[in-house]
Enzyme design. Structure first.
Site, PDB file in Angstrom:
ATOM      1  N   SER A  15       0.850  -1.195   0.000  1.00 45.12           N
ATOM      2  CA  SER A  15       0.000   0.000   0.000  1.00 45.12           C
ATOM      3  C   SER A  15       0.880   1.237   0.000  1.00 45.12           C
ATOM      4  O   SER A  15       1.621   1.490   0.958  1.00 45.12           O
ATOM      5  CB  SER A  15      -0.901   0.023   1.225  1.00 45.12           C
ATOM      6  OG  SER A  15      -1.433   1.330   1.378  1.00 45.12           O
ATOM      7  N   HIS A  40      -1.340  -1.334  -4.140  1.00 45.05           N
ATOM      8  CA  HIS A  40      -2.629  -0.978  -3.530  1.00 45.05           C
ATOM      9  C   HIS A  40      -2.669   0.535  -3.317  1.00 45.05           C
ATOM     10  O   HIS A  40      -1.766   1.099  -2.695  1.00 45.05           O
ATOM     11  CB  HIS A  40      -2.737  -1.729  -2.198  1.00 45.05           C
ATOM     12  CG  HIS A  40      -4.018  -1.587  -1.465  1.00 45.05           C
ATOM     13  ND1 HIS A  40      -5.114  -2.386  -1.694  1.00 45.05           N
ATOM     14  CD2 HIS A  40      -4.388  -0.739  -0.469  1.00 45.05           C
ATOM     15  CE1 HIS A  40      -6.095  -2.049  -0.872  1.00 45.05           C
ATOM     16  NE2 HIS A  40      -5.684  -1.047  -0.110  1.00 45.05           N
ATOM     17  N   ASP A  42      -4.785   3.577  -1.774  1.00 46.55           N
ATOM     18  CA  ASP A  42      -5.819   3.893  -0.789  1.00 46.55           C
ATOM     19  C   ASP A  42      -6.349   5.295  -1.014  1.00 46.55           C
ATOM     20  O   ASP A  42      -5.627   6.277  -0.829  1.00 46.55           O
ATOM     21  CB  ASP A  42      -5.233   3.798   0.627  1.00 46.55           C
ATOM     22  CG  ASP A  42      -5.100   2.364   1.082  1.00 46.55           C
ATOM     23  OD1 ASP A  42      -6.096   1.628   1.006  1.00 46.55           O
ATOM     24  OD2 ASP A  42      -3.991   1.987   1.509  1.00 46.55           O
ATOM     25  N   MET A  44      -8.977   8.174   0.074  1.00 52.72           N
ATOM     26  CA  MET A  44      -9.808   8.624   1.202  1.00 52.72           C
ATOM     27  C   MET A  44     -10.372  10.005   0.888  1.00 52.72           C
ATOM     28  O   MET A  44      -9.649  10.871   0.398  1.00 52.72           O
ATOM     29  CB  MET A  44      -8.954   8.688   2.466  1.00 52.72           C
ATOM     30  CG  MET A  44      -8.275   7.366   2.787  1.00 52.72           C
ATOM     31  SD  MET A  44      -7.307   7.488   4.285  1.00 52.72           S
ATOM     32  CE  MET A  44      -6.541   5.852   4.307  1.00 52.72           C
ATOM     33  N   HIS A  72      -8.499   1.076  -3.736  1.00 50.97           N
ATOM     34  CA  HIS A  72      -9.399   0.864  -2.595  1.00 50.97           C
ATOM     35  C   HIS A  72     -10.073   2.198  -2.301  1.00 50.97           C
ATOM     36  O   HIS A  72      -9.460   3.099  -1.730  1.00 50.97           O
ATOM     37  CB  HIS A  72      -8.560   0.364  -1.397  1.00 50.97           C
ATOM     38  CG  HIS A  72      -9.335   0.185  -0.136  1.00 50.97           C
ATOM     39  ND1 HIS A  72      -8.722  -0.021   1.086  1.00 50.97           N
ATOM     40  CD2 HIS A  72     -10.660   0.163   0.118  1.00 50.97           C
ATOM     41  CE1 HIS A  72      -9.643  -0.148   2.026  1.00 50.97           C
ATOM     42  NE2 HIS A  72     -10.831  -0.035   1.463  1.00 50.97           N
ATOM     43  N   MET A  74     -12.151   4.459  -0.321  1.00 51.02           N
ATOM     44  CA  MET A  74     -12.794   4.773   0.969  1.00 51.02           C
ATOM     45  C   MET A  74     -13.481   6.126   0.775  1.00 51.02           C
ATOM     46  O   MET A  74     -13.067   7.167   1.296  1.00 51.02           O
ATOM     47  CB  MET A  74     -11.734   4.800   2.077  1.00 51.02           C
ATOM     48  CG  MET A  74     -11.264   3.400   2.451  1.00 51.02           C
ATOM     49  SD  MET A  74      -9.712   3.398   3.365  1.00 51.02           S
ATOM     50  CE  MET A  74      -8.562   3.460   1.995  1.00 51.02           C
ATOM     51  N   MET A 142     -11.545  -5.690   5.927  1.00 50.25           N
ATOM     52  CA  MET A 142     -10.717  -4.742   6.671  1.00 50.25           C
ATOM     53  C   MET A 142     -10.315  -5.366   8.000  1.00 50.25           C
ATOM     54  O   MET A 142     -11.167  -5.810   8.779  1.00 50.25           O
ATOM     55  CB  MET A 142     -11.473  -3.434   6.926  1.00 50.25           C
ATOM     56  CG  MET A 142     -11.713  -2.574   5.684  1.00 50.25           C
ATOM     57  SD  MET A 142     -10.225  -2.130   4.759  1.00 50.25           S
ATOM     58  CE  MET A 142      -9.277  -1.223   5.983  1.00 50.25           C
ATOM     59  N   GLY A 147      -9.006   4.225   7.302  1.00 46.11           N
ATOM     60  CA  GLY A 147      -8.706   5.648   7.451  1.00 46.11           C
ATOM     61  C   GLY A 147      -7.255   5.969   7.741  1.00 46.11           C
ATOM     62  O   GLY A 147      -6.798   7.054   7.411  1.00 46.11           O
ATOM     63  N   GLY A 149      -3.089   4.271   8.153  1.00 44.75           N
ATOM     64  CA  GLY A 149      -2.100   3.205   8.188  1.00 44.75           C
ATOM     65  C   GLY A 149      -1.544   3.067   9.596  1.00 44.75           C
ATOM     66  O   GLY A 149      -1.799   3.896  10.473  1.00 44.75           O
ATOM     67  N   GLY A 150      -0.798   1.999   9.800  1.00 43.91           N
ATOM     68  CA  GLY A 150      -0.053   1.844  11.046  1.00 43.91           C
ATOM     69  C   GLY A 150      -0.854   1.391  12.244  1.00 43.91           C
ATOM     70  O   GLY A 150      -0.360   1.448  13.371  1.00 43.91           O
ATOM     71  N   ASP A 177      -6.610  -6.302   4.847  1.00 43.91           N
ATOM     72  CA  ASP A 177      -6.028  -4.965   4.719  1.00 43.91           C
ATOM     73  C   ASP A 177      -6.030  -4.284   6.086  1.00 43.91           C
ATOM     74  O   ASP A 177      -7.092  -3.991   6.642  1.00 43.91           O
ATOM     75  CB  ASP A 177      -6.872  -4.166   3.709  1.00 43.91           C
ATOM     76  CG  ASP A 177      -6.306  -2.778   3.441  1.00 43.91           C
ATOM     77  OD1 ASP A 177      -5.239  -2.442   3.982  1.00 43.91           O
ATOM     78  OD2 ASP A 177      -6.957  -2.036   2.684  1.00 43.91           O
ATOM     79  N   GLY A 178      -4.819  -4.038   6.586  1.00 46.40           N
ATOM     80  CA  GLY A 178      -4.669  -3.304   7.832  1.00 46.40           C
ATOM     81  C   GLY A 178      -3.898  -4.101   8.870  1.00 46.40           C
ATOM     82  O   GLY A 178      -4.303  -5.197   9.233  1.00 46.40           O
ATOM     83  N   GLY A 179      -2.772  -3.554   9.302  1.00 48.06           N
ATOM     84  CA  GLY A 179      -1.973  -4.230  10.319  1.00 48.06           C
ATOM     85  C   GLY A 179      -1.354  -5.522   9.834  1.00 48.06           C
ATOM     86  O   GLY A 179      -1.039  -6.407  10.645  1.00 48.06           O
ATOM     87  N   GLY A 199       1.114  -1.891   4.180  1.00 47.58           N
ATOM     88  CA  GLY A 199       1.632  -0.542   4.010  1.00 47.58           C
ATOM     89  C   GLY A 199       2.843  -0.291   4.874  1.00 47.58           C
ATOM     90  O   GLY A 199       3.987  -0.347   4.424  1.00 47.58           O
TER      91      GLY A 199
END
Ligand code: DX5
Ligand code: ZN
Length: 224
Positions: A15, A40, A42, A44, A72, A74, A142, A147, A149-150, A177-179, A199
């Site tokens: 990402s 990817h 993102d 927003m 993606h 959002m 998700m 919203g 990263g990290g 997606d995420g973590g 990411g």
């Protein structure tokens, strides 16, 4: 579309949200050299999620690289303008959120009509049953709240992924997606995920190419 097909088999999708935007092309080229076949993006809108991130011009900047561009969205009401805008800018897969429009089925139809593969994303609190009601190529689970990263991976998402496979059948990619890092990616792979967005674990690492390769090895069964 770039026209680069979605690669078969498990894929790690870096990402670029976590990339150094002053050095974006070099960072994407580095993960491509390490084996990445997709990237990817993102998007927003400041409404569906509080931050703003990037627009179609970023896809335009990456479309010549020979990577499958996965967008993606959002974004609220993506069917109004953004699906068409990102398809025109080079997106190959476009994922919309189940929570972002009352017209999910129509939004996915717009994605297909634009010539792209269709993804449906669900937030952590959204039940997976919605996936059974639509025709999709990618089911995006998700594993954090969208919203930022990290964030830390939400462990209950593993059970969601496990329940999803029987619902969507074998032809749909299950994406998390995420973590996602080598450890959580491995757990997701064991639960049935086939696509892994990472990411911070890639672009936040000292060497993104090495980090990408570690996650890619982990989802293929290497020790973590
Ligand atoms: C979150 C985005 C993610 C994000 C993941 O809203 O959808 O794709 O970039 O970032 P990490 O891997 O840092 O959790
Ligand atoms: Zn994402």
């Amino acid at each position: 579309m770039t026209g680069v097909p979605a690669p078969p088999g498990p894929q790690v999708a870096p990402s670029i949200l976590a990339a150094d935007f002053g050095n974006l092309l070099a960072q994407v080229e580095a993960v491509r050299a390490a084996g990445a076949r997709m990237v990817h993006v993102d998007v927003m809108d400041g409404h569906f999620v509080p931050p703003l991130s990037m627009g179609p011009n970023v896809c335009e900047a990456l479309r010549h690289l020979g990577l499958h561009l996965e967008v993606h969205l959002m974004v609220e009401r993506p069917e109004r303008t953004q699906i068409a805008a990102f398809a025109a800018a080079g997106a190959d897969t476009i994922s919309v959120h189940a929570e972002a429009t009352p017209n999910v089925h129509r939004a996915l139809q717009f994605v297909r009509d634009a010539g792209c593969l269709a993804g449906l994303a669900v937030n952590p609190a959204t039940p997976i049953e919605v996936f059974a009601e639509v025709e999709i190529d990618v089911a995006l689970v998700m594993t954090v709240n969208p919203g930022w990263g990290g964030q830390a991976f939400i462990p209950s998402a593993l059970d969601k992924v496990r329940r999803l496979r029987s619902l969507v059948g074998d032809d749909v990619a299950i994406e998390v997606d995420g973590g996602v890092d080598a450890r959580t990616a491995r757990a997701c792979a064991e639960a049935g995920a086939t696509r892994f967005v990472a990411g911070t674990a890639v672009f936040g690492a000292d060497d993104p190419a090495v980090a990408f390769a570690e996650i890619a090895a982990a989802v293929r069964g290497a020790p973590v």
